[in-house]
Design a protein around this motif. Structure first.
Motif, PDB file in Angstrom:
ATOM      1  N   VAL A   1       0.864  -1.283  -0.046  1.00 43.88           N
ATOM      2  CA  VAL A   1      -0.077   0.054   0.056  1.00 43.88           C
ATOM      3  C   VAL A   1       0.974   1.212  -0.107  1.00 43.88           C
ATOM      4  N   CYS A   2       1.782   1.286   0.846  1.00 44.85           N
ATOM      5  CA  CYS A   2       2.747   2.473   0.933  1.00 44.85           C
ATOM      6  C   CYS A   2       3.391   2.663  -0.579  1.00 44.85           C
ATOM      7  N   PHE A   3       3.850   1.682  -1.129  1.00 40.17           N
ATOM      8  CA  PHE A   3       4.594   1.735  -2.288  1.00 40.17           C
ATOM      9  C   PHE A   3       3.605   2.132  -3.438  1.00 40.17           C
ATOM     10  N   GLU A   4       2.499   1.619  -3.468  1.00 45.20           N
ATOM     11  CA  GLU A   4       1.607   2.108  -4.319  1.00 45.20           C
ATOM     12  C   GLU A   4       1.200   3.704  -4.148  1.00 45.20           C
ATOM     13  N   VAL A   5       0.951   4.045  -3.134  1.00 41.59           N
ATOM     14  CA  VAL A   5       0.458   5.459  -2.822  1.00 41.59           C
ATOM     15  C   VAL A   5       1.893   6.449  -3.476  1.00 41.59           C
ATOM     16  N   TYR A   6       2.891   5.898  -2.826  1.00 39.39           N
ATOM     17  CA  TYR A   6       4.088   7.094  -2.905  1.00 39.39           C
ATOM     18  C   TYR A   6       4.810   7.006  -4.291  1.00 39.39           C
ATOM     19  N   ALA A   7       4.623   5.618  -5.002  1.00 43.87           N
ATOM     20  CA  ALA A   7       5.261   5.709  -6.220  1.00 43.87           C
ATOM     21  C   ALA A   7       4.219   6.087  -7.257  1.00 43.87           C
ATOM     22  N   THR A   8       3.044   6.322  -7.085  1.00 47.90           N
ATOM     23  CA  THR A   8       2.176   6.891  -7.951  1.00 47.90           C
ATOM     24  C   THR A   8       1.529   8.483  -7.575  1.00 47.90           C
ATOM     25  N   HIS A   9       1.998   8.845  -6.784  1.00 49.38           N
ATOM     26  CA  HIS A   9       1.308  10.157  -6.225  1.00 49.38           C
ATOM     27  C   HIS A   9       2.149  11.182  -7.345  1.00 49.38           C
ATOM     28  N   PRO A  10       1.331  12.215  -7.919  1.00 57.18           N
ATOM     29  CA  PRO A  10       1.871  12.871  -8.837  1.00 57.18           C
ATOM     30  C   PRO A  10       2.934  14.246  -8.218  1.00 57.18           C
ATOM     31  N   ALA A  11       3.864  14.689  -9.038  1.00 54.10           N
ATOM     32  CA  ALA A  11       4.629  15.583  -8.586  1.00 54.10           C
ATOM     33  C   ALA A  11       5.139  16.476  -9.680  1.00 54.10           C
ATOM     34  N   SER A  12       5.322  17.712  -9.400  1.00 55.48           N
ATOM     35  CA  SER A  12       5.964  18.686 -10.596  1.00 55.48           C
ATOM     36  C   SER A  12       7.262  18.923 -10.077  1.00 55.48           C
ATOM     37  N   VAL A  13       8.167  18.543 -11.183  1.00 61.82           N
ATOM     38  CA  VAL A  13       9.637  18.526 -11.169  1.00 61.82           C
ATOM     39  C   VAL A  13      10.419  19.628 -12.284  1.00 61.82           C
ATOM     40  N   SER A  14       9.501  19.812 -13.205  1.00 60.20           N
ATOM     41  CA  SER A  14      10.284  20.453 -14.170  1.00 60.20           C
ATOM     42  C   SER A  14      10.572  21.887 -13.735  1.00 60.20           C
ATOM     43  N   HIS A  15       9.991  22.738 -13.078  1.00 60.22           N
ATOM     44  CA  HIS A  15      10.386  23.966 -12.688  1.00 60.22           C
ATOM     45  C   HIS A  15      11.594  24.219 -11.671  1.00 60.22           C
ATOM     46  N   PHE A  16      12.087  22.694 -11.295  1.00 56.38           N
ATOM     47  CA  PHE A  16      13.403  22.808 -10.656  1.00 56.38           C
ATOM     48  C   PHE A  16      14.636  22.775 -11.871  1.00 56.38           C
ATOM     49  N   SER A  17      14.387  22.616 -12.874  1.00 63.38           N
ATOM     50  CA  SER A  17      15.354  22.754 -13.977  1.00 63.38           C
ATOM     51  C   SER A  17      15.656  24.110 -14.367  1.00 63.38           C
ATOM     52  N   SER A  18      16.971  24.180 -15.139  1.00 64.77           N
ATOM     53  CA  SER A  18      17.244  25.586 -15.635  1.00 64.77           C
ATOM     54  C   SER A  18      16.459  25.905 -16.738  1.00 64.77           C
ATOM     55  N   ASN A  19      16.017  24.971 -17.334  1.00 66.71           N
ATOM     56  CA  ASN A  19      15.150  24.968 -18.509  1.00 66.71           C
ATOM     57  C   ASN A  19      13.862  24.253 -18.284  1.00 66.71           C
ATOM     58  N   PRO A  20      12.853  24.767 -17.970  1.00 62.66           N
ATOM     59  CA  PRO A  20      11.523  23.832 -17.371  1.00 62.66           C
ATOM     60  C   PRO A  20      11.151  23.238 -18.476  1.00 62.66           C
ATOM     61  N   ASN A  21      11.237  23.970 -19.988  1.00 61.87           N
ATOM     62  CA  ASN A  21      10.312  23.358 -20.931  1.00 61.87           C
ATOM     63  C   ASN A  21      11.195  22.126 -21.588  1.00 61.87           C
ATOM     64  N   GLN A  22      12.521  22.316 -21.773  1.00 68.19           N
ATOM     65  CA  GLN A  22      13.197  21.033 -21.910  1.00 68.19           C
ATOM     66  C   GLN A  22      13.264  19.887 -21.164  1.00 68.19           C
ATOM     67  N   CYS A  23      13.154  20.166 -20.025  1.00 65.80           N
ATOM     68  CA  CYS A  23      12.869  19.265 -18.651  1.00 65.80           C
ATOM     69  C   CYS A  23      11.552  18.334 -18.893  1.00 65.80           C
ATOM     70  N   LEU A  24      10.526  19.120 -19.113  1.00 67.02           N
ATOM     71  CA  LEU A  24       9.276  18.484 -19.253  1.00 67.02           C
ATOM     72  C   LEU A  24       9.125  17.842 -20.797  1.00 67.02           C
ATOM     73  N   ILE A  25       9.746  18.495 -21.789  1.00 62.50           N
ATOM     74  CA  ILE A  25       9.562  17.558 -22.986  1.00 62.50           C
ATOM     75  C   ILE A  25      10.591  16.330 -23.197  1.00 62.50           C
ATOM     76  N   SER A  26      11.563  16.299 -22.345  1.00 64.44           N
ATOM     77  CA  SER A  26      12.480  14.994 -22.100  1.00 64.44           C
ATOM     78  C   SER A  26      11.553  13.891 -21.267  1.00 64.44           C
ATOM     79  N   GLY A  27      10.533  14.366 -20.356  1.00 68.59           N
ATOM     80  CA  GLY A  27       9.884  13.452 -19.813  1.00 68.59           C
ATOM     81  C   GLY A  27       8.747  12.865 -20.925  1.00 68.59           C
ATOM     82  N   LEU A  28       8.406  13.712 -21.682  1.00 67.96           N
ATOM     83  CA  LEU A  28       7.445  13.386 -22.740  1.00 67.96           C
ATOM     84  C   LEU A  28       7.916  12.292 -23.724  1.00 67.96           C
ATOM     85  N   ARG A  29       9.269  12.454 -23.853  1.00 64.27           N
ATOM     86  CA  ARG A  29       9.866  11.741 -24.731  1.00 64.27           C
ATOM     87  C   ARG A  29      10.567  10.411 -24.146  1.00 64.27           C
TER      88      ARG A  29
END
Length: 649
Positions: free
Chosen positions: A307-335
């Motif tokens: 249960v703990c693994f399911e919850v913590y491994a699937t909970h959403p998080a926004s991480v692209s804004h931590f990058s120096s180039n948020p758009n590139q970070c987000l696009i790399s996740g899409l790819r």
């Protein structure tokens, strides 16, 4: 040298003022080199940092569950009321109990996946136990069972002051040492529980993480909901595992002991086993209570880890804004090649395009100085590629067709001239408005030959076929030729069919006895056709959000010229899903009883939200750009569907 791109701005000679338009074929015919960092260099490391922080919370909660379960399991009615308040034994042996949950967390982390199992029935899943991948799963559960068994035996022996519970042999008198059957019984039981949990792990596809439908719920609420759901299943596993082991032990105990005494062991070991033959410890109520309590400890700790693994491994998080180039970070996740990271990237894209105007404007203004390709171009491309792949999956009823060859790609993706590809505009007036018939209309209708309807049908069919040829292969059926008449939809075979030995065995066993063992599971049959429906829903929402906001937030107009291809892709996918629902519903109507109800339920829960997202996306875009719809050109079939949305909402 600048790379050729379908997203290039219109030439200055165009003074008509109409938004530039391109077809979906132009969009996918050009495959430029990626302009962002690889996934391993951008998005994934940021998200792994978040997962590492969550891993600490997971350990803390699992350890707390182990302490509580151990305190309940070692409860001794003879020691009342002191056993209720004496938590020292549970705290003392809880590290060993937590060690029993650690292999399960490591196993889930190493085998994490988001894909559905390819097996169709419970029997085929059981036959997959012969695979080499089953051994690591069994070893993880076996190591966890040994740790939890040891912690329980030591803790229970320390509490009840019964040292005989934790030893393998004890002194009976006159220099005779006999084996402790209680310890042997519990050891065999816990080994059987490890095997039972391995089978349950494979049947339940525990390696696949289960994402919740509501991604906005906080972690405490998700933990409570999952724990409430899994607690009855853990109790059921305790009862079923003990019932199976008790019945097997009572039936096989004496014959196996006699065989071992008479055939394998020498005279030095016979006194130990003769003592076991004299008394049957399986009928001891104290031992039954011990077995139930220890089984409760093992399954509760394992379920807490799951249960703990399911919850913590699937909970959403926004991480692209931590990058120096948020758009590139987000696009790399899409790819990303890992669908697990892609899931969170599309969720973050959908969320920020809906709630963050600054990030939307940053996407529109992020354009490379030496090329027309930018953040919007990359995001729209990756999103439409996902929509096209899932469109092909829905057409293939769970199977994605192979990509076309490189030689045929330019022909399939080449844009057609206006003369060879008729297109029409969407009008803002009511096209269904009745008109008054004239005398010439009546005369023409009465003198029309009977062959006229077929001629009109042939003309419409040829025009639709020509318009459809403008769309690349990812949005079409496999094959270079597009049929002019609709072919019957294939039978819904999303997962492997029941063939071979399983088919013969299913025909021999009466259906009343086989139950659901040989029945194709509806959640797999339907789910395989829309395997990535969540990501597709978020991609559709992100494209609709960005297009609707582009009128006020896109200073360069980089998004408006992609409206035709996006609407065309949405409408084509919606048509495919409508056919899929008809096909699955027709197949479900032929199923008996609960199979029909479960299949219809899965269609409603999995396919209907995707259809709703497509309709809402088309409606939002059409409503936002209603004053400019006459400037766009669409294939005849697509324009007809869009016209209905304009007229009827």
């Amino acid at each position: 040298m600048a790379t050729s791109s379908p997203f290039a701005r219109p030439p200055p000679s165009n003074t008509q003022g109409a938004p530039p338009t391109t077809s979906v074929s132009d969009f996918l015919s050009v495959r430029s080199a990626p302009s962002v960092l690889a996934p391993s260099q951008s998005y994934a490391p940021f998200f792994k940092i978040v997962l590492q922080k969550r891993l600490k919370n997971m350990f803390i909660l699992t350890a707390a569950a182990a302490v509580l379960a151990l305190h309940v399991a070692r409860f001794d009615p003879k020691e009342l009321p002191g056993s209720l308040y004496n938590v020292l034994p549970a705290l003392l042996f809880s590290p060993l109990a937590f060690l029993g949950a650690l292999p399960i967390i490591v196993l889930r982390k190493q085998t994490i996946t988001t894909s559905l199992p390819s097996t169709a029935t419970r029997f085929s899943q059981l036959s997959s136990l012969r695979n080499p991948s089953t051994l690591p799963i069994f070893l993880a559960y076996l190591f966890g069972a040994i740790s939890l068994s040891t912690s329980y035996i030591w803790c229970a022996g320390y509490t009840s002051r019964a040292p005989q519970l934790g030893v393998l042999s004890y002194h009976e008198g006159r220099g005779l040492y006999v084996l402790n059957e209680r310890r042997i019984f519990l050891g065999l039981l816990h080994g059987f529980i490890a095997a039972y949990a391995t089978v349950e792990h494979i049947l339940s596809a525990r390696s696949r993480v289960q994402f919740d439908e509501d991604a906005s719920a906080p972690i405490p609420a998700r933990l409570k909901a999952k724990a409430t759901t899994r607690a009855p299943l853990a109790i059921r596993s305790v009862l079923v595992a003990n019932a199976l082991f008790f019945s097997s032990y009572i039936l096989l105990r004496q014959p196996i002991l006699k065989l071992v005494v008479t055939s394998f062991l020498g005279s030095w070991a016979r006194p130990y086993l003769y003592t076991m033959l004299r008394s049957n410890a399986a009928y001891s109520f104290t031992l039954i209570a011990r077995s139930l309590a220890s089984s409760f400890l093992i399954f509760v700790v394992w379920e807490a880890a799951h249960v703990c693994f399911e919850v913590y491994a699937t909970h959403p998080a926004s991480v692209s804004h931590f990058s120096s180039n948020p758009n590139q970070c987000l696009i790399s996740g899409l790819r990303s090649d890992d669908s697990y990271f892609q899931h969170f990237a599309y969720l973050e894209l959908s969320t920020l395009t809906l709630t963050n105007p600054e990030r939307r404007k940053n996407i529109f203004t992020d354009i490379k100085p030496d090329s027309a390709r930018g953040a919007w171009a990359e995001i729209s491309r990756e999103s439409l590629k996902l929509v096209g792949t899932e469109l092909q999956r829905a057409k293939g009823r769970g199977r994605v067709a192979a990509p076309p060859s490189a030689a045929a790609a330019p022909l399939a993706g080449a844009p057609s001239s206006p003369s060879s590809s008729p297109s029409v505009a969407i009008r803002n007036e009511n096209v269904f408005k009745p008109t008054k018939k004239t005398f010439l209309d009546t005369l023409a209708a009465s003198s029309t030959p009977s062959a006229a309807p077929s001629a009109v049908s042939s003309a419409i069919s040829s025009s639709v076929s020509a318009a459809t040829s403008r769309v690349p292969s990812i949005f079409q059926t496999g094959g270079s030729d597009v049929p002019t008449s609709a072919a019957p939809a294939p039978v819904a075979t999303a997962v492997q069919a029941v063939v071979g030995f399983e088919e013969k065995l299913a025909s021999w066993i009466p259906s009343a006895w086989s139950g659901s063992l040989f029945t194709r599971r509806p959640e797999l049959v339907v789910g395989a056709c829309v395997a990535r429906r969540r990501e597709v829903i978020w991609a559709i929402g992100a494209l609709a959000n960005l297009l609707c906001a582009s009128l006020q937030e896109d200073p360069y107009g980089v998004a408006q010229h992609d409206i035709p291809k996006i609407l065309e892709a949405f409408v084509r996918y919606l048509d495919v899903l409508d056919d899929l629902v008809k096909d699955l519903t027709a197949s479900a109507e032929r199923l008996p009883g609960w199979e029909k109800d479960e299949t219809l339920k899965e269609i409603t829960e999995q396919v209907a939200p995707l259809q709703l997202a497509l309709r809402n996306g088309v409606r939002e875009i059409v409503t936002e750009f209603e004053p400019f719809l006459s400037e766009f050109r669409f294939p005849t079939a697509i324009a007809t569907r869009l016209q209905l949305l304009v007229d009827w909402g």
